[in-house]
Every structure is written in C-alpha cells, then in structure tokens.
Design a protein around this motif. Structure first.
Motif, PDB file in Angstrom:
ATOM      1  N   VAL A   7      26.805 -27.337  21.393  1.00 23.88           N
ATOM      2  CA  VAL A   7      26.574 -28.432  22.238  1.00 23.88           C
ATOM      3  C   VAL A   7      26.372 -28.344  23.702  1.00 23.88           C
ATOM      4  O   VAL A   7      26.429 -27.275  24.083  1.00 23.88           O
ATOM      5  CB  VAL A   7      27.838 -29.565  22.331  1.00 23.88           C
ATOM      6  N   MET A   8      26.208 -29.147  24.484  1.00 26.78           N
ATOM      7  CA  MET A   8      26.207 -28.932  26.119  1.00 26.78           C
ATOM      8  C   MET A   8      26.850 -29.943  26.659  1.00 26.78           C
ATOM      9  O   MET A   8      27.100 -30.851  26.052  1.00 26.78           O
ATOM     10  CB  MET A   8      24.522 -29.061  26.390  1.00 26.78           C
ATOM     11  N   ASP A   9      27.347 -29.739  28.232  1.00 23.25           N
ATOM     12  CA  ASP A   9      27.795 -30.853  28.739  1.00 23.25           C
ATOM     13  C   ASP A   9      27.191 -30.843  30.181  1.00 23.25           C
ATOM     14  O   ASP A   9      27.368 -30.215  30.952  1.00 23.25           O
ATOM     15  CB  ASP A   9      29.274 -30.164  28.926  1.00 23.25           C
ATOM     16  N   LEU A  10      26.703 -32.184  30.108  1.00 20.44           N
ATOM     17  CA  LEU A  10      25.899 -32.442  31.361  1.00 20.44           C
ATOM     18  C   LEU A  10      26.765 -33.122  32.422  1.00 20.44           C
ATOM     19  O   LEU A  10      26.222 -33.526  33.457  1.00 20.44           O
ATOM     20  CB  LEU A  10      24.919 -33.351  31.118  1.00 20.44           C
ATOM     21  N   SER A  11      28.057 -33.096  32.091  1.00 17.11           N
ATOM     22  CA  SER A  11      28.898 -33.685  33.255  1.00 17.11           C
ATOM     23  C   SER A  11      29.687 -32.642  34.073  1.00 17.11           C
ATOM     24  O   SER A  11      30.483 -32.958  34.977  1.00 17.11           O
ATOM     25  CB  SER A  11      30.065 -34.380  32.597  1.00 17.11           C
ATOM     26  N   ALA A  12      29.239 -31.332  33.914  1.00 17.87           N
ATOM     27  CA  ALA A  12      30.137 -30.352  34.445  1.00 17.87           C
ATOM     28  C   ALA A  12      29.947 -30.521  36.178  1.00 17.87           C
ATOM     29  O   ALA A  12      30.836 -30.202  36.833  1.00 17.87           O
ATOM     30  CB  ALA A  12      29.531 -29.014  34.184  1.00 17.87           C
ATOM     31  N   GLY A  13      28.785 -30.766  36.642  1.00 18.93           N
ATOM     32  CA  GLY A  13      28.525 -30.934  38.070  1.00 18.93           C
ATOM     33  C   GLY A  13      29.385 -31.990  38.574  1.00 18.93           C
ATOM     34  O   GLY A  13      29.809 -31.778  39.637  1.00 18.93           O
ATOM     35  N   SER A  14      29.421 -33.131  37.741  1.00 18.54           N
ATOM     36  CA  SER A  14      30.103 -34.218  38.179  1.00 18.54           C
ATOM     37  C   SER A  14      31.631 -33.843  38.227  1.00 18.54           C
ATOM     38  O   SER A  14      32.549 -34.489  39.174  1.00 18.54           O
ATOM     39  CB  SER A  14      29.810 -35.428  37.476  1.00 18.54           C
ATOM     40  N   ILE A  15      31.990 -33.140  37.537  1.00 22.42           N
ATOM     41  CA  ILE A  15      33.686 -32.755  37.544  1.00 22.42           C
ATOM     42  C   ILE A  15      33.878 -31.811  38.601  1.00 22.42           C
ATOM     43  O   ILE A  15      34.751 -32.109  39.320  1.00 22.42           O
ATOM     44  CB  ILE A  15      33.868 -31.958  36.143  1.00 22.42           C
ATOM     45  N   VAL A  16      32.992 -31.034  38.955  1.00 18.82           N
ATOM     46  CA  VAL A  16      32.956 -30.342  40.206  1.00 18.82           C
ATOM     47  C   VAL A  16      33.271 -31.255  41.559  1.00 18.82           C
ATOM     48  O   VAL A  16      34.058 -31.048  42.188  1.00 18.82           O
ATOM     49  CB  VAL A  16      31.734 -29.392  40.719  1.00 18.82           C
ATOM     50  N   SER A  17      32.274 -32.260  41.378  1.00 15.88           N
ATOM     51  CA  SER A  17      32.516 -33.252  42.658  1.00 15.88           C
ATOM     52  C   SER A  17      33.844 -33.981  42.707  1.00 15.88           C
ATOM     53  O   SER A  17      34.420 -34.110  43.745  1.00 15.88           O
ATOM     54  CB  SER A  17      31.371 -34.140  42.410  1.00 15.88           C
ATOM     55  N   LEU A  18      34.358 -34.592  41.459  1.00 14.20           N
ATOM     56  CA  LEU A  18      35.398 -35.248  41.199  1.00 14.20           C
ATOM     57  C   LEU A  18      36.576 -34.440  41.776  1.00 14.20           C
ATOM     58  O   LEU A  18      37.479 -34.881  42.188  1.00 14.20           O
ATOM     59  CB  LEU A  18      35.424 -36.073  40.009  1.00 14.20           C
ATOM     60  N   CYS A  19      36.687 -33.265  41.051  1.00  9.94           N
ATOM     61  CA  CYS A  19      37.720 -32.280  41.377  1.00  9.94           C
ATOM     62  C   CYS A  19      37.937 -32.022  42.897  1.00  9.94           C
ATOM     63  O   CYS A  19      39.126 -31.900  43.517  1.00  9.94           O
ATOM     64  CB  CYS A  19      37.610 -31.048  40.628  1.00  9.94           C
ATOM     65  N   GLY A  20      36.797 -31.489  43.399  1.00 15.68           N
ATOM     66  CA  GLY A  20      36.979 -31.253  44.938  1.00 15.68           C
ATOM     67  C   GLY A  20      37.416 -32.708  45.855  1.00 15.68           C
ATOM     68  O   GLY A  20      38.208 -32.412  46.612  1.00 15.68           O
ATOM     69  N   VAL A  21      37.092 -33.772  45.471  1.00 17.85           N
ATOM     70  CA  VAL A  21      37.382 -34.821  46.052  1.00 17.85           C
ATOM     71  C   VAL A  21      39.008 -35.232  45.929  1.00 17.85           C
ATOM     72  O   VAL A  21      39.776 -35.409  47.023  1.00 17.85           O
ATOM     73  CB  VAL A  21      36.508 -36.085  45.444  1.00 17.85           C
ATOM     74  N   ILE A  22      39.378 -35.002  44.809  1.00 23.47           N
ATOM     75  CA  ILE A  22      40.486 -35.285  44.500  1.00 23.47           C
ATOM     76  C   ILE A  22      41.706 -34.151  45.137  1.00 23.47           C
ATOM     77  O   ILE A  22      42.634 -34.581  45.718  1.00 23.47           O
ATOM     78  CB  ILE A  22      41.103 -35.131  43.049  1.00 23.47           C
ATOM     79  N   MET A  23      41.134 -33.009  45.226  1.00 24.28           N
ATOM     80  CA  MET A  23      41.891 -31.908  45.912  1.00 24.28           C
ATOM     81  C   MET A  23      41.936 -32.371  47.476  1.00 24.28           C
ATOM     82  O   MET A  23      42.903 -32.123  47.944  1.00 24.28           O
ATOM     83  CB  MET A  23      41.233 -30.699  45.495  1.00 24.28           C
ATOM     84  N   ALA A  24      40.813 -32.566  47.781  1.00 19.15           N
ATOM     85  CA  ALA A  24      40.784 -33.042  49.161  1.00 19.15           C
ATOM     86  C   ALA A  24      41.775 -33.911  49.684  1.00 19.15           C
ATOM     87  O   ALA A  24      42.708 -33.918  50.773  1.00 19.15           O
ATOM     88  CB  ALA A  24      39.473 -33.202  49.741  1.00 19.15           C
ATOM     89  N   LEU A  25      41.822 -35.090  48.914  1.00 18.65           N
ATOM     90  CA  LEU A  25      42.634 -36.205  49.074  1.00 18.65           C
ATOM     91  C   LEU A  25      44.038 -35.827  48.861  1.00 18.65           C
ATOM     92  O   LEU A  25      44.980 -36.186  49.671  1.00 18.65           O
ATOM     93  CB  LEU A  25      42.422 -37.292  48.027  1.00 18.65           C
ATOM     94  N   ALA A  26      44.407 -34.740  47.995  1.00 18.71           N
ATOM     95  CA  ALA A  26      45.961 -34.208  48.055  1.00 18.71           C
ATOM     96  C   ALA A  26      46.220 -33.538  48.990  1.00 18.71           C
ATOM     97  O   ALA A  26      47.375 -33.725  49.708  1.00 18.71           O
ATOM     98  CB  ALA A  26      45.799 -33.514  46.658  1.00 18.71           C
ATOM     99  N   LEU A  27      45.314 -32.650  49.833  1.00 15.14           N
ATOM    100  CA  LEU A  27      45.397 -31.823  50.855  1.00 15.14           C
ATOM    101  C   LEU A  27      45.615 -32.672  52.022  1.00 15.14           C
ATOM    102  O   LEU A  27      46.415 -32.634  52.861  1.00 15.14           O
ATOM    103  CB  LEU A  27      44.301 -30.905  51.130  1.00 15.14           C
ATOM    104  N   HIS A  28      44.948 -33.864  52.429  1.00  7.99           N
ATOM    105  CA  HIS A  28      44.973 -34.788  53.421  1.00  7.99           C
ATOM    106  C   HIS A  28      46.351 -35.476  53.134  1.00  7.99           C
ATOM    107  O   HIS A  28      46.876 -35.864  54.154  1.00  7.99           O
ATOM    108  CB  HIS A  28      43.704 -35.661  53.345  1.00  7.99           C
ATOM    109  N   GLY A  29      46.862 -35.754  51.969  1.00 12.46           N
ATOM    110  CA  GLY A  29      47.875 -36.241  51.799  1.00 12.46           C
ATOM    111  C   GLY A  29      49.154 -35.558  52.203  1.00 12.46           C
ATOM    112  O   GLY A  29      50.316 -36.033  51.930  1.00 12.46           O
TER     113      GLY A  29
END
Lengths: 317, 257
Positions: free
Chosen positions: A63-85
């Motif tokens: 199969v293929m996973d076309l959501s990999a790029g979006s996972i990169v984005s969401l993980c980055g955002v969540i990590m950033a929020l965690a760091l800012h928190g």
C-alpha cells in the motif's frame, strides 16, 4: 554473477546515473564537488531519507500512505506546543514520536479493518491532519525554542550533523529488519500475497498496523529535525514530502505492488534526487522545475516497474 | 451411505456458510477417518473449497460444528487448525510469489539464529533436502516463485504441506497444473503418506485419480452432503452417473421455479 547483476540492475543503474550527474555538475559548477556542498546535500537529504525508509516498508507491504507529510506537520505542532508549555525536551520529543506512532497505527487499523482503498483513506486522513495543524496554530508558525531542542536539528558530532547520523541509523537498522527478521519477511509477504500469510496462520492485521506505525515514527523524527532546524513548527511543514518519498522508493526498485523492497535503492534514489535538487539550485533553476522533475522521475520509475512485471509474466508464459 | 464404527478424525456437522445471498454450504456433513484417503467430489460450485476453508479455519461457519480429533470447534482459527495437525494445499496454492522456495516452505515457521535473525542458509539447505526427498525438481530454488512454472509451484505447495508434519493433509485439486510425469510422482507421494498413516482429504475433478488413490468418496452437491461410500464399492461410471443425476435434479428444480 549475471544473476546477481540482474537482481540489482535498478540500483546499479541508479548508481551509474548518480555518478554521471555528479560529473556533469562538477563540470558546470566548481562549487559542486566541495566538502561544504557535499555536506549541504547530505544534510538536506537526511530527513527525506528517514521518511523514505519508512515509506519503503509501507510500499513493500503493498500500500501507500499519503498522510505522512501531514503527520510530520501535526507532530511538529504538538511538540512545539509541548515545549512552549514548559515540557522538558526529551518528554516533548517522546510525545511527538508517540503521536506519530499512534497516527500511523490508526492508518493501519483503518486500512486493514474498513477495507477502504488505502489511497482514498490516507488522502482523507492527510486532509484531516493538515486541517487540525492549521486549526491549532491558526495558520501561523510556532517559533523560538530552547538551544537544547535546536541542537537536534543543527547540532554536529565532528563534521557530521545529527540528522545525517539519525538517517544513517535508520538505514542500518532497516536492512536487518526488512531482510533478516520475521517481521520484515511478513511485511514483504503482506505485499507479495496477503492470502499466503493468512493461510499460514499469521495475523496480517498486526503487520499492517505496525508497518504504518513505523512510518508514523519516521514522520515524527522528521518533524523533530525540521522543527528544530527551522526553530519553528510550521502547519504547512511536510507538504508533498510523501510524494518525494514515494518517488525515491519506487525509483530505488521497491515494487509499487509490494512484496519486493530495496533499502539501498531507496537511499541511492534519495541521494540522487538531492543531488539533482542541489545541482538545479546551483544553476539557479526555478524550484518549479524541481517539482516537475520529481513527478517525471516517479512516472519513469513506475513505467520501469511495470515493464519488469510484464517481462516476468512473459517469461512464465 | 457407508457406515464406520471408528471415530472420525475430522467431522463437520450441519455446517452452513453463506456469502451474501449465495448459500455456499447448506447443512453440510462430512467425515474423514484416520489413515484413510477421503475424496470429496462434486460439480463446480458444490461447496468443496468452502468446506476445506472452514476446516482449516480460513472461513468461519455461520452455523454447525467442526470436530477435529474429538475436539469441537464452533469457530476454528487457522492457528488452532494447524495446531491440531491440519495442513492444506489450496487451489490458489497460497504462495508468496515474491519469495523463493525456502521463504515459502518456512512461511510462518521460520528457522532462526540467535533467536531473532532468519537463518536463510539453514532454511535453504532444508528446502533442498526436502525437495530431493520428494523427488521434486526445481533447477534454481533461489529464484522467486513468480518465475516458476505452474507445475513447480504446485509441487512446492505440496512439499510445504508435507514438511509441516501435520497428520491431516488436505489437497484441493493438487495436480491440476501438473504434467503426466509430475502427477504420477505426486500420486506416489500420496501413497507414501497413506502408508505413513496420514489422513488425506482430496478434492479432485479427475474421477480416475480419485478411484486410484482414495479409500472413501464423499459426494457433495449444491452445498449439501449427498452420499459417502467406500471407493471399492463403486466405479467411476457409477460416480459420474450420481453427479450428473444430481445436476439434472437441480436443473429441473430451477426450471420448475
């Protein structure tokens, strides 16, 4: 000997192509074959290689996973929020990686149990995840992190950037995992003939979920590198990154239908794409052309893959 | 119908299975006895393959019971079936076309070194030995199965079934892609397995092959059990007549509707 050459023909062709491209670029630009530029290329391809390795496993499983790029984005955002928190760096990174694994696993679960076409399913998930990133951030980047975190993106051990070492570790672990362990063998069989796996009493669902979880983990590591390197978590990070990863995987000789994979091929293809990108930049060619070239190479790679299947069928007849 | 005072090693009681609107099995009963070769015969679409897929745990029955070695399973899994010694060669062979012979022979029961790494060398050597013992000739066992002929692939699937060491072996059209020479070798292999005390369940359209190898014949039609008798008490002509009669009855029923 002839058989071995035939088996690795695509990788040999890629290597030869890379050598030729490098020679041509060295002739065109005196800056190309310098240690500084080579280091630039390695640093630029490192995170792409990590995602492509994860994608190699997923494509090998059929199969293929076309959501990999979006996972990169969401993980980055969540990590950033965690760091800012105020969360410590190791905990924030762990949270991001766990989120990546969980999102990948959900993709695997949905593909296995709903029976929806993976292309449509992961495309839909991609849109949803990108939307969540934009909603959380209001479309604006989250910036300014501590030096401890930034070190993960730009830190070096000697002359080598950490991201390059991460990518090398991914490659080194992937080879035994794919070709010398049961797990990789079953992932390949998932792409080769899922029925064979099921009829041998193996739980195909477990391998479907874990292979997507692995890609999720790779996407999360990419998110760490990009966010730390840019000192910014962008909701649009990772856009079209899955296309680059798929191109490299198929160029590298992994069968688009699954069952066959080449980690070395993927690594070579990521490198050659990086060299082409670098060369075009050195020659001041617009980034639009770079996108065109990536799409064109994907098309050519799929055609080569189809010709191989046709040849095998003709051989049996 | 033939009766036997012995306990069947495999038994299906009132099994039903539907795929949407299609009733593949309707009150199916079936018994196989230890050390015997039981042939299941019937026309296309009579439910033979569905029956064996339920027996191997690949399909779950909608109703009924499956008994193996005195244990009752209302919902059998592939693993449970294998643990009871049931092994099958399916019509589609269930081979991973991208793997080589050893990869397929040992799929699901790989040999390991240091507890985690696949022992490719040992699996290859054991595959060579196995194929040699079974007189199966595959010139290059390292090539992927997709490059092999239909007969070689079928022979490989049979070799895998034999190598699992199960004592209940199911073969669904095992020689359909084989030439005369290969078929004769497989028939000899079946005779050897029978001598070794294995229970064999054979599905075949070739009635002469059925009479050549089986001890008991079970006739199924339209998802139902029709009759079961000892092979020596019948002939290919009688069996053929029985199948055709059943087919004509079905055609008459359809016409009446």
């Amino acid at each position: 000997m002839k058989k071995q050459l035939g088996k690795y023909s695509q990788q040999i062709f890629l290597f030869a192509a890379m050598v030729i491209v490098c020679i041509l670029l060295t002739i065109r630009s005196e800056y190309f074959f310098t240690w500084k530029n080579i280091r630039n290329i390695l640093e630029a391809v490192s995170y792409r290689l990590i995602l492509a390795i994860g994608m190699t496993f997923v494509i090998a499983s059929g199969v293929m996973d076309l959501s990999a790029g979006s996972i990169v984005s969401l993980c980055g955002v969540i990590m950033a929020l965690a760091l800012h928190g105020g969360m410590p760096v190791p905990a924030a990174v762990a949270a991001g990686v766990l989120l990546g694994i969980a999102l990948g696993a959900v993709n695997g679960l949905l593909i296995h149990y709903t029976g929806i076409n993976f292309f449509i399913l992961t495309l839909a998930v991609s849109g949803m995840l990108r939307g969540i990133s934009l909603m959380i951030t209001d479309g604006k980047p989250i910036t300014k992190f501590g030096q401890d975190f930034i070190y993960l993106g730009i830190g070096r051990i000697g002359e080598i950037q950490l991201s390059v070492l991460f990518a090398a570790c991914f490659v080194l672990v992937s080879v035994p995992l794919m070709f010398h362990m049961k797990w990789g063998g079953y992932v390949l069989s998932l792409g080769g003939n899922r029925e064979a796996l099921v009829k041998s009493g193996i739980r195909a669902g477990f391998y479907r979920v874990t292979v997507h979880a692995l890609l999720g983990a790779a996407a999360a590591v990419v998110a760490v590198i990009i966010t730390a390197r840019l000192n910014s978590a962008e909701p649009n990070a990772g856009m079209n990154m899955e296309l680059d990863a798929i191109t490299a995987v198929v160029m590298g000789g992994t069968s688009i239908k699954g069952g066959k994979a080449s980690i070395a091929g993927t690594a070579l293809a990521v490198l050659i794409l990086g060299v082409i990108r670098n060369g075009l930049t050195l020659m001041s060619v617009s980034s639009d052309y770079q996108q065109w070239i990536t799409g064109f190479l994907l098309l050519v790679s799929v055609l080569i893959s189809e010709i191989k299947v046709y040849k095998i069928k003709a051989l049996i007849k | 119908m033939g009766t036997d005072t012995r306990e069947p090693i495999v038994e299906m009681r009132h099994v039903k299975k539907a795929f949407g609107y299609i009733q593949a099995l309707e009150d199916m009963n079936f018994s196989a006895y230890p050390g015997e070769v039981t042939a299941i015969v019937g026309d296309n679409g009579s439910g033979k393959s569905t029956l064996i897929k339920i027996l191997t745990g690949c399909l779950k029955p909608d109703a009924g019971e499956v008994w193996i070695k005195g244990k009752c399973f209302s919902s059998l899994t592939v693993k449970q079936s294998m643990n009871e010694g049931v092994t099958a060669v399916y019509q589609d062979l269930a081979l991973d076309n991208c793997k080589d012979c050893a990869g397929n022979i040992f799929l699901g029961r790989e040999l390991l070194k240091f507890g985690i790494f696949l022992d490719h060398g040992r699996m290859r050597r054991k595959t060579e030995e196995l194929l040699e013992n079974l007189h199966i000739s595959i010139p290059d066992i390292t090539q992927p199965v997709e490059r092999m002929s239909g007969g070689q692939r079928q022979a490989l699937a049979i070799a895998r079934a034999v190598d699992t060491g199960g004592d209940i072996l199911i073969f669904d059209e095992p020689t359909s892609a084989m030439g005369i020479k290969e078929t004769s070798r497989i028939m000899k292999l079946f005779a050897g397995l029978k001598e070794a005390g294995k229970t064999i369940i054979l599905i075949s359209h070739n009635l002469f092959q059925v009479f050549d190898i089986s001890d008991r014949i079970c006739v199924v039609h339209n998802g139902r059990f029709v009759d079961s008798f000892m092979t020596k008490d019948s002939s290919p002509q009688e069996l053929h007549k029985l199948i055709v009669e059943k087919e004509e009855e079905l055609s008459d029923e359809k016409a009446a509707w």
